[in-house]
Design a protein around this motif. Structure first.
Motif, short mmCIF file in Angstrom:
data_model
loop_
_atom_site.label_atom_id
_atom_site.label_comp_id
_atom_site.label_asym_id
_atom_site.label_seq_id
_atom_site.Cartn_x
_atom_site.Cartn_y
_atom_site.Cartn_z
N HIS A 130 0.87 -1.18 0.00
CA HIS A 130 0.00 0.00 0.00
C HIS A 130 0.90 1.22 0.00
O HIS A 130 1.79 1.33 0.84
CB HIS A 130 -0.89 0.04 1.23
CG HIS A 130 -1.88 -1.08 1.32
ND1 HIS A 130 -1.52 -2.35 1.77
CD2 HIS A 130 -3.20 -1.13 1.00
CE1 HIS A 130 -2.60 -3.12 1.75
NE2 HIS A 130 -3.62 -2.42 1.29
N LYS A 151 -6.18 -0.98 -6.97
CA LYS A 151 -7.37 -0.25 -6.54
C LYS A 151 -7.01 0.75 -5.46
O LYS A 151 -6.00 0.59 -4.75
CB LYS A 151 -8.43 -1.21 -6.00
CG LYS A 151 -7.98 -1.99 -4.77
CD LYS A 151 -9.03 -2.97 -4.29
CE LYS A 151 -8.54 -3.77 -3.09
NZ LYS A 151 -9.56 -4.74 -2.61
N VAL A 153 -7.51 2.37 -1.79
CA VAL A 153 -7.90 1.81 -0.49
C VAL A 153 -7.88 2.94 0.54
O VAL A 153 -6.97 3.77 0.54
CB VAL A 153 -6.93 0.69 -0.06
CG1 VAL A 153 -7.26 0.20 1.35
CG2 VAL A 153 -6.96 -0.47 -1.04
N ARG A 154 -8.87 2.94 1.39
CA ARG A 154 -8.92 3.92 2.48
C ARG A 154 -8.50 3.23 3.77
O ARG A 154 -9.10 2.25 4.20
CB ARG A 154 -10.35 4.46 2.62
CG ARG A 154 -10.51 5.55 3.67
CD ARG A 154 -10.05 6.89 3.14
NE ARG A 154 -10.36 7.97 4.09
CZ ARG A 154 -9.88 9.20 3.97
NH1 ARG A 154 -9.10 9.51 2.95
NH2 ARG A 154 -10.19 10.13 4.84
N ARG A 155 -7.42 3.73 4.39
CA ARG A 155 -6.91 3.17 5.63
C ARG A 155 -6.43 4.29 6.52
O ARG A 155 -5.86 5.26 6.04
CB ARG A 155 -5.72 2.21 5.37
CG ARG A 155 -6.09 0.92 4.69
CD ARG A 155 -4.88 0.10 4.26
NE ARG A 155 -3.76 0.12 5.18
CZ ARG A 155 -2.83 -0.84 5.22
NH1 ARG A 155 -2.89 -1.87 4.41
NH2 ARG A 155 -1.82 -0.77 6.05
N ASP A 159 -5.83 7.99 1.99
CA ASP A 159 -6.04 7.28 0.73
C ASP A 159 -4.74 6.65 0.25
O ASP A 159 -3.70 7.32 0.16
CB ASP A 159 -6.58 8.23 -0.34
CG ASP A 159 -7.96 8.75 0.02
OD1 ASP A 159 -8.80 7.95 0.46
OD2 ASP A 159 -8.20 9.97 -0.16
N PHE A 162 -3.41 0.35 -3.63
CA PHE A 162 -3.01 -1.03 -3.44
C PHE A 162 -2.34 -1.51 -4.73
O PHE A 162 -2.92 -1.39 -5.81
CB PHE A 162 -4.25 -1.88 -3.13
CG PHE A 162 -3.97 -3.34 -2.94
CD1 PHE A 162 -3.61 -3.85 -1.70
CD2 PHE A 162 -4.07 -4.23 -4.00
CE1 PHE A 162 -3.36 -5.21 -1.52
CE2 PHE A 162 -3.83 -5.58 -3.84
CZ PHE A 162 -3.48 -6.07 -2.59
#
Length: 199
Positions: A130, A151, A153-155, A159, A162
């Protein structure tokens, strides 16, 4: 003990002597921002105790390496973690903590050397990571290493992109990518700390 030889880097097992420099890097606001993290605020003594415990009792499914230049200068860290032996996959992380070594492909050399080990020796099917969505420079370097954006990814309220590289795709161009370690001059300053979780 694992020792991986790149073109201008050597990846070796972590040792207690690395703790002081690691503490300095983890306390650096710029490096922390690249890792979507907060700079360390704990004392060095507290950090050293945690560091010693991690060396004594390593996390299963992970391996942490120190990145050194060919002449032995400690410039960063890389690792794989969350190793899934059933699905044969793991996540990759890297930090080039010494800013004097940002650029000149030390990140590229480190990542491709570690990928070769993960696919050839650990027999993985997929390696992923990520990286922060705004860190376009890191993403370009990862793509040169073989990673493909998959894609968003929100973590951790941020933002990320991946990215992954599959076994067949790696071996299709492995010889070319590994040879490029000796000549690649692209700027990879964005690989200060492009991946999260173990940086």
């Amino acid at each position: 003990m694992v020792l991986l030889q790149g073109a201008r880097v050597v990846l070796r097992d972590k040792r207690i002597e690395d703790a002081e420099q690691d503490y300095i890097w983890r306390s650096d606001p710029e490096l922390a921002r690249l890792d979507a993290a907060y700079p360390l605020t704990m004392s060095f003594d507290r950090y050293l105790k945690i560091f010693e415990d991690q060396l004594r009792y390593p996390t299963p499914g992970s391996h942490h390496f120190s990145t050194e230049t060919a002449d032995g200068k400690f410039i960063g860290n890389c690792m794989y973690y969350d190793l899934d032996s059933v699905n044969r996959q793991a996540e990759l992380g890297i930090v080039i903590g010494d800013k004097d070594y940002w650029g000149n492909a030390y990140g590229y050399d480190t990542v491709t050397t570690l990928l070769d080990y993960m696919f050839s020796e650990k027999n993985l099917k997929r390696v992923y990571l990520h990286t922060l969505e705004w860190n376009k420079r890191a993403q370009r370097c990862f793509e040169k290493c073989g990673f493909v954006p998959v894609k968003p990814v929100r973590r951790m309220s941020q933002d990320f992109i991946f990215m992954e590289v599959l076994r067949a795709d790696w071996f299709a161009k492995a010889e070319e990518r590994l040879a490029a370690r000796w000549s690649y001059k692209g700027k990879d300053q964005g690989l200060g700390v492009p991946t999260t979780g173990e940086g």
